[in-house]
Design a protein around this motif. Structure first.
Motif, PDB file in Angstrom:
ATOM      1  N   LEU A   1       0.904  -1.420   0.124  1.00 50.17           N
ATOM      2  CA  LEU A   1       0.056  -0.026   0.054  1.00 50.17           C
ATOM      3  C   LEU A   1       0.728   1.345  -0.092  1.00 50.17           C
ATOM      4  CD1 LEU A   1      -2.855  -1.329   2.510  1.00 50.17           C
ATOM      5  CD2 LEU A   1      -2.916  -0.652   0.239  1.00 50.17           C
ATOM      6  N   ALA A   2       2.114   1.148   0.696  1.00 51.59           N
ATOM      7  CA  ALA A   2       2.790   2.438   0.688  1.00 51.59           C
ATOM      8  C   ALA A   2       3.320   2.767  -0.707  1.00 51.59           C
ATOM      9  CB  ALA A   2       4.177   1.809   1.367  1.00 51.59           C
ATOM     10  N   MET A   3       3.274   1.949  -1.885  1.00 51.61           N
ATOM     11  CA  MET A   3       3.466   2.357  -3.086  1.00 51.61           C
ATOM     12  C   MET A   3       2.330   3.229  -3.743  1.00 51.61           C
ATOM     13  SD  MET A   3       6.630   1.685  -3.235  1.00 51.61           S
ATOM     14  CE  MET A   3       7.150   1.999  -4.919  1.00 51.61           C
ATOM     15  N   ASN A   4       1.152   3.442  -3.067  1.00 48.35           N
ATOM     16  CA  ASN A   4      -0.070   3.881  -3.916  1.00 48.35           C
ATOM     17  C   ASN A   4      -0.316   3.137  -5.064  1.00 48.35           C
ATOM     18  OD1 ASN A   4      -0.819   5.728  -1.779  1.00 48.35           O
ATOM     19  ND2 ASN A   4       1.073   7.089  -2.563  1.00 48.35           N
ATOM     20  N   PRO A   5      -0.431   2.074  -4.882  1.00 44.51           N
ATOM     21  CA  PRO A   5      -0.675   1.289  -6.114  1.00 44.51           C
ATOM     22  C   PRO A   5      -2.218   1.285  -6.709  1.00 44.51           C
ATOM     23  CG  PRO A   5      -1.015  -0.136  -4.620  1.00 44.51           C
ATOM     24  CD  PRO A   5      -0.517   1.070  -3.901  1.00 44.51           C
ATOM     25  N   GLU A   6      -2.016   1.425  -8.096  1.00 43.01           N
ATOM     26  CA  GLU A   6      -3.631   1.402  -8.857  1.00 43.01           C
ATOM     27  C   GLU A   6      -4.269   0.127  -8.791  1.00 43.01           C
ATOM     28  OE1 GLU A   6      -3.860   3.302 -12.368  1.00 43.01           O
ATOM     29  OE2 GLU A   6      -1.997   4.504 -12.211  1.00 43.01           O
TER      30      GLU A   6
END
Length: 256
Positions: A166-171
């Motif tokens: 989630l830390a990578m702000n994934p789509e």
């Protein structure tokens, strides 16, 4: 942008072989924004190869993959420089959660969560730390921020891995059998986090045999066998009387 015309995941004609063994055979499907798709099937059906192909941990032999607006066609075993650039862009927009956690043993839970933010996104550690703590709180592990993986249970490790994703702000988040290495008692805590993500509208593809999660959280079930998609249906259809005989036989073997 019309999501029906530009879904975040679109796969066309995907094929992959390992030597003489053809593992994926002309796979076609797409996933809409906010959709949760569970991929099920017997061992050797191609599920893990499919999910690993979507972010090019496995290199497809042919076909096209469009992830988050970036398309790669016929990558092959020796991708060009431009294809490799596109692969890096796809990996910045997606995240993957593995069955074996893949945490760094020499890093605390918090440092594991923020590692991608610092090393891939170039965010200063001081700026990443508050976000890391927020995400550990989201998965119920803020009190474990300074613990090393060796002192965490399997369920806690997997929740740290989800926070890291989630830390990578994934789509899009890809899950490869995220609970298969866990005891039944620990599966529930991981599945709860995944259900919460589904409720918040995260686009997710999940390889799993967890029928309860599939019934509760999935919008669609993709059932694979022999490297092809045998069935692509809503959960009430897949788990109901209208399912194919092959699907019913499979469910009879794994039903909770």
């Amino acid at each position: 942008m019309n999501d029906s015309l530009n879904p975040p995941v679109q796969v066309r004609g995907l094929a992959k072989s390992f030597g003489a063994n053809q593992v994926l055979r002309h796979i076609d499907f797409s996933v809409a924004r906010g959709e949760v798709v569970v991929i099920m099937g017997p061992s050797g059906s191609g599920k893990t190869t499919l999910i690993r192909s979507l972010n090019f941990l496995e290199m497809p032999d042919s076909g096209s993959i469009r992830m988050c607006g970036i398309e790669i066609a016929d990558a092959g075993p020796r991708p060009s420089g431009e294809t490799r650039r596109k692969m890096r862009e796809i990996r910045k927009k997606t995240a993957m959660v593995f069955q074996s956690f893949n945490l760094f043993a020499h890093m605390t839970a918090l440092d594991n969560v923020i590692e991608g933010m610092v090393s891939v996104q170039g965010i200063r550690k001081a700026e990443a730390l508050p976000r890391g703590r927020e995400l550990l709180g989201q998965v119920g592990l803020l009190e474990k921020a300074n613990e090393y993986p060796g002192r965490l249970s399997g369920g806690q490790k997997q929740r740290v891995a989800i926070a890291r994703a989630l830390a990578m702000n994934p789509e899009v988040i890809l899950f490869d059998e995220p609970t298969s290495a866990l005891d039944p008692e620990l599966r529930g805590e991981v599945l709860k986090v995944m259900r919460d993500l589904a409720d918040k509208g995260m686009t997710m593809l999940v390889v799993t045999h967890e029928t309860r999660f599939a019934k509760d959280a999935a919008d669609r079930i993709i059932f694979m066998e022999g490297g092809v998609i045998v069935e692509d249906a809503a959960p009430d259809h897949f788990f109901g009387a209208a399912a194919s005989q092959r699907s019913r036989d499979f469910l009879g073997l794994i039903q909770d």
